[in-house]
Design a protein around this motif. Structure first.
Motif, PDB file in Angstrom:
ATOM      1  N   CYS A 203      19.265   2.708   3.584  1.00  0.00           N
ATOM      2  CA  CYS A 203      20.321   3.597   3.888  1.00  0.00           C
ATOM      3  C   CYS A 203      20.299   4.444   2.487  1.00  0.00           C
ATOM      4  O   CYS A 203      20.458   5.682   2.485  1.00  0.00           O
TER       5      CYS A 203
ATOM      6  N   ASP B 240      22.096   8.075   3.622  1.00  0.00           N
ATOM      7  CA  ASP B 240      22.849   8.038   4.791  1.00  0.00           C
ATOM      8  C   ASP B 240      24.038   6.996   4.626  1.00  0.00           C
ATOM      9  O   ASP B 240      24.028   5.712   4.602  1.00  0.00           O
TER      10      ASP B 240
ATOM     11  N   ARG C 196      25.865   5.196   7.954  1.00  0.00           N
ATOM     12  CA  ARG C 196      24.983   4.080   8.357  1.00  0.00           C
ATOM     13  C   ARG C 196      25.260   2.674   7.382  1.00  0.00           C
ATOM     14  O   ARG C 196      25.481   1.637   7.914  1.00  0.00           O
TER      15      ARG C 196
ATOM     16  N   SER D 198      24.189  10.012  -1.102  1.00  0.00           N
ATOM     17  CA  SER D 198      24.743  10.879   0.028  1.00  0.00           C
ATOM     18  C   SER D 198      25.481  12.193  -0.357  1.00  0.00           C
ATOM     19  O   SER D 198      25.430  13.166  -0.080  1.00  0.00           O
TER      20      SER D 198
END
Length: 402
Positions: free
Chosen positions: A304, A309, A312, A342
């Motif tokens: 991740c 991300d 998730r 992110s």
């Protein structure tokens, strides 16, 4: 362990059988205790109860496994001093580990000059040596030798298939496999595993299933099935991957956990990261009743981070809790990295992602200086990338920002 046991036998003056001498030397070699192996060899020679050439061969094979070619040559010298003539097994080890074709010819001539029989191991050693040196034509010629006993032909041909696959000639190995099947023959499990391991191109799943059917030894089948599963993950064959995972669990549930960890490690290593497959496999693992390990979740959380991300990552974070795995500093760092990576997509430091990262930052224990170093590195990386992004979007002189 080996030497104390042997000393105990010697203390009670036990008369050892040839098989016992060989087993004790083999155990010493596996433990890299070559001095102990030579001590036992000397006692075996003095006993006069066994042919010592086989014992020398065990020590030589051990040196070759350790890539210690000088040690192996020293064994040959000691055999000559002791008046022990090498046998076909000795020459098989020497040929298999040659670093040039001249040495192969030299040992082959010596084998014939000594009047020794060409065993299947000698033929297989020639095939492996020529293949490793890139002379595949000679390797194929060896397998066509008319003097190969019919009972050994399948093993020798399978050795050629495995050698081709292991040395970059997978397509040739697959063609030979087809010829073997068309003639009604079969492939040895070891060669089938070699083909499975090195067949990585797309659209080969049916061929891999066919190869897996050739493996009838349970342990090797499990290994082969795990490799086919990794192929399915690599090429996004999700349904096939889940089916293979189910077969692995039915065969050996405890060993399946190791394969599952390897698969999630593979997902983390993939470029680009395929989190869709990772999340679907996580769901399948749970539906099959398998416990999700910390190792698997760690790899998924790291994936991740690579994929930037955070959504998730949050799901994986919650998975630790539902699996009864308490969070630790490492998982907290990975989660923070996922949130920061992110947040890097946003140009605003007031974004929801960056707010979440700042909030999470406060929950991480900071007693360890290494932890603080990683946290600082994350912030520096974020600020640097954010600065570049702002510079790229800065309006040109004379123009008004929209």
């Amino acid at each position: 362990m080996a030497r104390p046991l042997y000393n105990l036998m010697s203390l009670y003056k036990l008369k050892l059988k040839p098989e016992t001498f060989r087993s004790m030397i083999s155990l010493c070699v596996k433990m890299k205790d070559f001095e102990g192996a030579y001590t036992i060899l000397t006692d075996a020679e003095e006993s006069g109860e066994t042919s010592t050439v086989s014992l020398y061969n065990v020590i030589m094979a051990g040196y070759f496994r350790e890539k210690n070619h000088n040690g192996a040559q020293m064994v040959m010298s000691q055999m000559q001093i002791a008046g022990v003539k090498p046998d076909s097994e000795t020459f098989s080890y020497l040929i298999s580990n040659c670093d040039c074709e001249e040495k192969i010819s030299k040992y082959l001539d010596e084998l014939r000059r000594d009047g020794l029989q060409m065993t299947k191991h000698a033929y297989m050693a020639l095939i492996n040596a020529y293949s490793r040196l890139g002379n595949f034509d000679m390797a194929k010629q060896v397998a066509l030798d008319k003097e190969i006993p019919p009972k050994c032909l399948s093993e020798v041909t399978s050795a050629l298939v495995g050698a081709l696959a292991s040395n970059g000639k997978v397509s040739d190995g697959l063609e030979l496999f087809d010829e073997i099947k068309q003639s009604g023959g079969y492939l040895e499990p070891k060669a089938a595993i070699a083909l499975i391991e090195h067949t990585q191109t797309e659209d080969q799943l049916d061929r891999l299933y066919q190869l897996l059917e050739e493996v009838n030894e349970p342990g090797m089948w499990f290994d082969g099935c795990g490799r086919v599963l990794q192929y399915c993950v690599q090429h996004n064959h999700l349904d096939a991957a889940v089916d293979l995972l189910k077969q692995l669990k039915e065969t050996n549930e405890m060993s399946t956990y190791m394969i599952v960890d390897q698969v999630f490690c593979q997902i983390w290593e993939m470029e680009p990261v395929n989190l869709d497959v990772g999340m679907e496999l996580l769901r399948a693992v749970k539906e099959l009743g398998l416990n999700v390990s910390r190792t698997s979740l760690d790899f998924l959380l790291s994936a991740c981070v690579k994929a930037k991300d955070s959504q998730r990552a949050q799901q994986i974070w919650e998975e630790y809790e539902s699996s009864g795995l308490p969070h630790n500093v490492l998982t907290s760092l990975r989660m923070y990295q996922a949130l920061v990576s992110s947040a890097q997509r946003s140009t605003s430091k007031k974004s929801a992602e960056w707010s979440a990262a700042k909030k999470f930052y406060k929950t991480i224990p900071k007693e360890d200086p290494h932890v603080c170093c990683i946290l600082d590195s994350c912030k520096i990386t974020y600020n640097r990338k954010r600065g570049k992004r702002k510079a790229a979007t800065k309006p040109s002189p004379g123009k008004q920002e929209v």
